[in-house]
Design an enzyme around this catalytic site. Structure first.
Site, PDB file in Angstrom:
ATOM      1  N   GLU A  56      41.512   5.742  37.222  1.00  0.00           N
ATOM      2  CA  GLU A  56      41.812   6.252  36.090  1.00  0.00           C
ATOM      3  C   GLU A  56      42.511   5.032  35.289  1.00  0.00           C
ATOM      4  OE1 GLU A  56      44.229   9.538  35.571  1.00  0.00           O
ATOM      5  OE2 GLU A  56      43.091  10.847  36.563  1.00  0.00           O
ATOM      6  N   ASP A  57      43.358   3.964  36.297  1.00  0.00           N
ATOM      7  CA  ASP A  57      44.522   3.325  35.546  1.00  0.00           C
ATOM      8  C   ASP A  57      44.022   1.605  35.760  1.00  0.00           C
ATOM      9  OD1 ASP A  57      45.735   5.316  34.913  1.00  0.00           O
ATOM     10  OD2 ASP A  57      47.024   5.438  36.458  1.00  0.00           O
TER      11      ASP A  57
END
Length: 179
Positions: A56-57
Site C-alpha cells: 500500500e505505502d
C-alpha cells in the site's frame, strides 16, 4: 524468515513517518508483528505483520512479497491490502467484509494493525485532544463507525477459545476511544 521480513519492511518504509509524528513508520509494522508473535501465530503470519503496509505505502508489489517470502505470506498480505483507487468508505467496507469472512490468521493481522493504529490514535488524543481529528480524511464519526464495525464482525466464525487476547483488548480500546 522473520528477520528477513523485518529488514525488508524497514528498507521499504525507510524515510516514512507515522501520521502526526516524527516516529519512523517501521515502528508500526514492528508492533503489529510483535502482537502476532506474542499471540503465538506462525512465522508466515508474523512476516505478514512486518510486511502488511509495504504494498500500500511503497513501490513494492505483491509479486515482490511472493518472490522474497513465498505464496503464503503474499496471500496473507494481499488479504489485508487495500485498493487505494477506491474511496475511503469503499476501502473500509471491503476491510470489514474481509474481517467478517476471513481465516483467523487474516483476521488477526487486520486486528493487530487496527489495534496498533488505535493505540497511536489514543496517544495523539492525549497529546492533542480532539484537534487530532483534523489530521484524518475521515473524522471522528467515520473512524468510530469503522472501528465499531470491525469489532462487530471480528469474532465471526472463530471458536471462542481460539479468539486471541488482543481482540478483547482492541474491543475495550474501541469502546474507550469512541464512547
Amino acid at each position: 524468515m522473520i528477520e528477513e521480513a523485518k529488514t525488508f519492511a524497514a528498507k521499504a518504509h525507510a524515510g516514512q513517518k507515522r501520521k502526526n509524528s516524527n516516529v519512523d513508520y517501521i515502528v508500526h509494522p514492528i508492533r503489529v508483528a510483535e502482537t502476532l508473535r506474542e499471540a503465538g501465530f506462525r512465522e508466515e503470519v508474523i512476516c505478514a505483520g512486518y510486511l502488511h503496509d509495504v504494498v500500500e505505502d511503497t513501490d513494492f508489489e505483491l509479486s515482490d512479497i511472493e518472490r522474497h517470502f513465498g505464496e503464503e505470506v503474499k496471500r496473507i498480505v494481499a488479504a489485508h491490502t487495500e485498493d487505494k483507487s477506491l474511496s475511503w468508505d469503499n476501502r473500509k467496507k471491503h476491510t470489514i467484509d474481509t474481517v467478517q469472512t476471513a481465516s483467523l490468521e487474516v483476521k488477526a493481522l487486520i486486528i493487530a494493525d487496527k489495534f496498533d493504529n488505535l493505540q497511536s490514535l489514543n496517544e495523539d488524543l492525549e497529546r492533542e485532544g480532539n484537534a487530532v481529528w483534523r489530521h484524518f480524511n475521515a473524522g471522528y464519526e467515520k473512524q468510530k463507525w469503522y472501528n465499531e464495525s470491525i469489532v462487530e464482525v471480528m469474532e465471526e466464525g472463530i471458536n471462542q477459545e481460539n479468539v486471541p487476547t488482543f481482540f478483547h483488548t482492541y474491543r475495550k480500546q474501541v469502546k474507550q476511544t469512541f464512547d
